[in-house]
Design a protein around this motif. Structure first.
Motif, short mmCIF file in Angstrom:
data_model
loop_
_atom_site.label_atom_id
_atom_site.label_comp_id
_atom_site.label_asym_id
_atom_site.label_seq_id
_atom_site.Cartn_x
_atom_site.Cartn_y
_atom_site.Cartn_z
N MET A 417 0.84 -1.21 0.00
CA MET A 417 0.00 0.00 0.00
C MET A 417 0.87 1.25 0.00
N GLN A 418 1.98 1.19 0.72
CA GLN A 418 2.88 2.34 0.75
C GLN A 418 3.55 2.55 -0.62
N VAL A 419 3.75 1.48 -1.35
CA VAL A 419 4.29 1.59 -2.71
C VAL A 419 3.29 2.33 -3.61
N VAL A 420 2.03 1.93 -3.53
CA VAL A 420 0.98 2.59 -4.33
C VAL A 420 0.94 4.07 -4.03
N LEU A 421 0.93 4.42 -2.75
CA LEU A 421 0.84 5.83 -2.35
C LEU A 421 2.08 6.61 -2.78
N ALA A 422 3.25 5.98 -2.66
CA ALA A 422 4.48 6.66 -3.05
C ALA A 422 4.55 6.87 -4.56
N LEU A 423 4.07 5.91 -5.33
CA LEU A 423 4.03 6.09 -6.78
C LEU A 423 3.11 7.24 -7.16
N PHE A 512 9.76 -0.55 -14.61
CA PHE A 512 9.12 -1.80 -14.21
C PHE A 512 9.30 -2.01 -12.71
N PHE A 513 8.23 -1.78 -11.93
CA PHE A 513 8.29 -1.96 -10.49
C PHE A 513 7.76 -3.35 -10.15
N ILE A 514 8.63 -4.21 -9.57
CA ILE A 514 8.28 -5.59 -9.28
C ILE A 514 8.15 -5.77 -7.76
N LEU A 515 6.97 -6.16 -7.31
CA LEU A 515 6.73 -6.46 -5.90
C LEU A 515 7.18 -7.90 -5.64
N ASP A 516 8.27 -8.06 -4.91
CA ASP A 516 8.89 -9.37 -4.75
C ASP A 516 8.73 -9.87 -3.32
N ASP A 517 7.88 -10.88 -3.13
CA ASP A 517 7.82 -11.57 -1.84
C ASP A 517 8.01 -13.08 -2.03
N GLN A 518 8.46 -13.45 -3.24
CA GLN A 518 8.77 -14.85 -3.58
C GLN A 518 7.58 -15.78 -3.36
N GLN A 556 17.35 -0.97 -9.93
CA GLN A 556 17.18 -0.25 -8.66
C GLN A 556 16.55 -1.22 -7.67
N GLU A 557 17.03 -1.23 -6.43
CA GLU A 557 16.42 -2.08 -5.41
C GLU A 557 15.91 -1.22 -4.27
N ILE A 558 14.69 -1.52 -3.83
CA ILE A 558 14.08 -0.84 -2.69
C ILE A 558 13.76 -1.91 -1.66
N ASN A 559 14.42 -1.85 -0.51
CA ASN A 559 14.27 -2.93 0.47
C ASN A 559 13.66 -2.50 1.79
N SER A 560 13.29 -1.23 1.90
CA SER A 560 12.64 -0.76 3.13
C SER A 560 11.88 0.52 2.85
N ALA A 561 11.02 0.87 3.77
CA ALA A 561 10.26 2.11 3.63
C ALA A 561 11.19 3.32 3.63
N ALA A 562 12.35 3.17 4.25
CA ALA A 562 13.28 4.30 4.37
C ALA A 562 13.79 4.77 3.01
N ASN A 563 13.95 3.85 2.06
CA ASN A 563 14.44 4.28 0.74
C ASN A 563 13.38 4.13 -0.35
N LEU A 564 12.10 4.05 0.06
CA LEU A 564 11.02 3.87 -0.92
C LEU A 564 10.89 5.08 -1.84
N GLU A 565 10.68 6.25 -1.27
CA GLU A 565 10.44 7.43 -2.10
C GLU A 565 11.68 7.81 -2.90
N SER A 566 12.84 7.74 -2.29
CA SER A 566 14.07 8.10 -3.02
C SER A 566 14.34 7.09 -4.13
N GLY A 567 14.06 5.80 -3.87
CA GLY A 567 14.26 4.78 -4.89
C GLY A 567 13.33 4.97 -6.08
N ILE A 568 12.07 5.30 -5.81
CA ILE A 568 11.12 5.54 -6.89
C ILE A 568 11.54 6.75 -7.70
N ARG A 569 11.92 7.83 -7.02
CA ARG A 569 12.34 9.04 -7.74
C ARG A 569 13.57 8.76 -8.60
#
Length: 629
Positions: A417-423, A512-518, A556-569
């Motif tokens: 959900m945080q990914v959706v909002l950040a996008l 291409f944003f891939i939601l990876d939870d295996q 690009q890898e985003i592995n926590s909420a801390a780098n979510l917005e910066s990673g998307i940008r």
């Protein structure tokens, strides 16, 4: 529906289109050097080969790009595509070709075009064509066939019945038997794809006809009319004139090109507007009367709250549902949970869609745009005074929604959900967003605020996994200056991930944003409560860094909420295509669509079925057979 190109078949095809056929002269092919042919607006005329006739007709019909893979039966056609400078995009799989044409069509409003070979080319494309059929998306498939007529021999390679394969996933198939029939067949296919409720069509051409020549003569076409049931409109108008009725509008894909009229009608009636999933964007979701998608328990909280007719407040709920350009399909209604309302008016361009789920007071067979225009002419008769209470209720419900979405449930990684909002925060309003068949598609439908028509896309009624990656590429090819992104699950990525190599080869800068939870998390959310275990849902751990390098795109890898917005940008600011892996954890996040569908499904079980599920759950709760894989 198949149209053979006999005289009878042509008239049957034209009857289905609601137009009059203009038959090409039945001239014999002329041997010798080809004379120069003439291209005028709406005219395909001159002496040319079958392949030239295909390309000339595609150009006259306004084709911007052809998607597909060449093969032995269509090499002549692809050579002419290059000679005539009609753009094409080579893909890695014909399923992707159909999805690319789908993405092109949804983002432009024009038919997408694919060129595919018979046999495996056709069978590979069927899933994508089926998605387009169920989602009302216009595609024209130019399909090669084995040699027919005197050139035909038994046991040819790819000797499947192409027409029979295509019929279930198209509005109609046009089978060509003579070279001079090619222009009319293709033009009929374009007309059928776009008239009434849009959808895919196909033209099947034996490969030997592509090198044969003949005198073509396909005149300009008259515009195809659209339906408008005046008598039914007047009945609907009688209901809407009752200003004591509180109206709510449910808008679907059929409203997508009439956003301005929809807004005017909503303001005229002081009606809250909910959309289907496919209808997201037909009204700006920032508009004071927009309530999101759904209006049953599966949709947004705001839509359900504002439309709810069971609330006791005198200004709560709606009395009349005005459903326009929408089918009430299973996915958008969450297993058919949208309430019918005390009064119900259903408007759709396809009479076969009217009244299939609910029994409306009035069914109006009409084009949504004409219905809006005619209703606006009756403004004095139906207008309501500005109702501040309804706007206040919508605003308050939105505040509650924001609060509900703000909590993160991730224990490690990122809550989707945080990914959706950040996008949404990072993207401009006219970015094209393609969402795949993941559990997060329902989070995106709820929380991604769509501001403009034809900017948000989701495979809805065939739910074809892997759709978003090629669909986004098809749209990026058509909109080179627009930002295009996908939101794709790791399971969906496995279906079409190699198509990212096309982005690298062609320089298509899709992100291409891939939601990876295996895992197939969607299936886990459905299986775990019902069976107290999961089956066949665990996926392999992939090295996305190596994958991106192998595919030739940035990573690009985003592995926590801390780098979510910066990673998307960072990904959005990169000039080329980027593969972004987002380490994902749903935690205990509930998804309204899944929860409501589960409740509805459980309610419809028989007592014996419920007892069987309960007994099985009881056994597994104490530890027997509780193994996940």
């Amino acid at each position: 529906m198949e149209f053979q190109f006999s005289r009878r078949g042509l008239f049957e095809g034209m009857a289905a289109l609601g137009t009059v056929a203009i038959l090409a002269p039945q001239a014999e092919a002329i041997d010798g050097p080809l004379v120069k042919h003439r291209r005028e607006k709406g005219i395909v005329k001159g002496h040319m080969t079958g392949a030239q006739a295909v390309v000339e007709t595609l150009i006259v019909e306004g084709t911007d790009c052809v998607y597909g893979i060449p093969g032995a039966q269509e090499n002549e056609l692809w050579d002419v595509l290059k000679a005539k400078k009609l753009p094409y995009l080579l893909c890695t799989h014909e399923y992707s070709a159909a999805c690319m044409a789908d993405g092109y069509a949804r983002s432009t409003g024009k038919p997408g075009v694919i060129c595919i070979v018979p046999g495996p080319g056709v069978t590979n494309s069927l899933t994508g064509l089926g998605e387009a059929l169920l989602d009302s998306v216009p595609i024209v498939a130019i399909v090669g066939d084995v040699a027919r007529g005197e050139k035909g021999k038994p046991f040819q390679v790819h000797c499947l019945d192409q027409t029979a394969l295509l019929k279930p996933v198209t509005k109609g198939v046009f089978s060509v038997s003579e070279v001079i029939q090619i222009p009319e067949a293709i033009r009929n296919a374009f007309a059928l794809a776009t008239c009434g409720e849009p959808g895919p069509t196909a033209v099947v051409i034996p490969y030997n006809l592509l090198i044969e020549a003949g005198m073509m003569n396909s005149p300009a076409r008259a515009d195809v009319g659209v339906p408008f049931d005046e008598a039914a409109f007047q009945k609907a108008l009688c209901i809407l004139r009752n200003k004591n009725l509180r109206v709510g509008i449910y808008a679907g894909l059929g409203c997508m090109d009439y956003s301005a009229q929809l807004v005017q009608v909503a303001e005229l009636l002081q009606a809250p507007v909910a959309t289907s999933i496919s209808g997201k964007g037909c009204i700006p979701e920032t508009h004071p009367l927009a309530v999101g998608w759904g209006y049953g328990p599966q949709g947004t909280y705001t839509a359900e709250h504002v439309f709810n007719t069971k609330l006791l407040h005198p200004h709560a709920g709606v009395d009349c549902i005005l459903a326009i350009g929408v089918k009430y399909s299973e996915v958008s209604t969450g297993f058919y949970q949208n309430p019918a309302g005390k009064h119900h008016i259903h408007v759709d361009i396809n009479p076969e869609n009217l009244g299939r789920i609910h029994t409306p007071d009035v069914c109006v067979n009409a084009d949504a745009g004409i219905f809006f225009d005619e209703l606006l002419k009756q403004a004095d008769a139906v207008c309501r005074p500005k109702e501040t209470q309804i706007i206040s209720r919508i605003s308050a419900a939105r505040v509650q929604e924001v609060k509900n979405r703000s909590e993160s449930y991730a224990r490690c990684g990122v809550d989707p959900m945080q990914v959706v909002l950040a996008l949404r925060k990072a993207l401009c309003e006219d970015a094209l967003v393609f969402v795949d068949v993941t559990a997060s598609e329902h989070l995106a439908a709820e929380a991604f605020t769509t501001c403009k028509p034809r900017t948000y896309f989701n495979p809805t009624d065939n739910q074809a996994m892997g759709w978003s990656i090629p669909a986004a590429l098809g749209a990026q090819k058509a909109h080179p200056g627009r930002m295009v992104v996908t939101l794709t699950g790791d399971g969906c990525f496995l279906m079409t991930g190699l198509e990212i190599s096309t982005a690298a080869r062609e320089g298509l800068p899709v992100k291409f944003f891939i939601l990876d939870d295996q895992a197939y998390h969607y299936m886990q959310m459905l299986q775990k409560p019902a069976y107290n275990r999961t089956t066949a849902t665990h996926l392999a751990k992939l090295d996305y860094t190596a994958l991106a390098q192998g595919l030739g795109v940035a990573y690009q890898e985003i592995n926590s909420a801390a780098n979510l917005e910066s990673g998307i940008r960072g990904a959005l600011n990169y000039a080329g295509p980027v593969l972004v892996r987002i380490v994902t954890d749903y935690g205990d996040r509930k998804i309204r669509w899944i929860e409501s569908v589960r409740a509805k499904y459980t309610k419809e079980l028989t007592p014996l079925q419920k007892s069987r599920f309960a007994a099985r759950l009881g056994i597994r709760t104490v530890g027997l057979n509780k193994v996940n894989d």
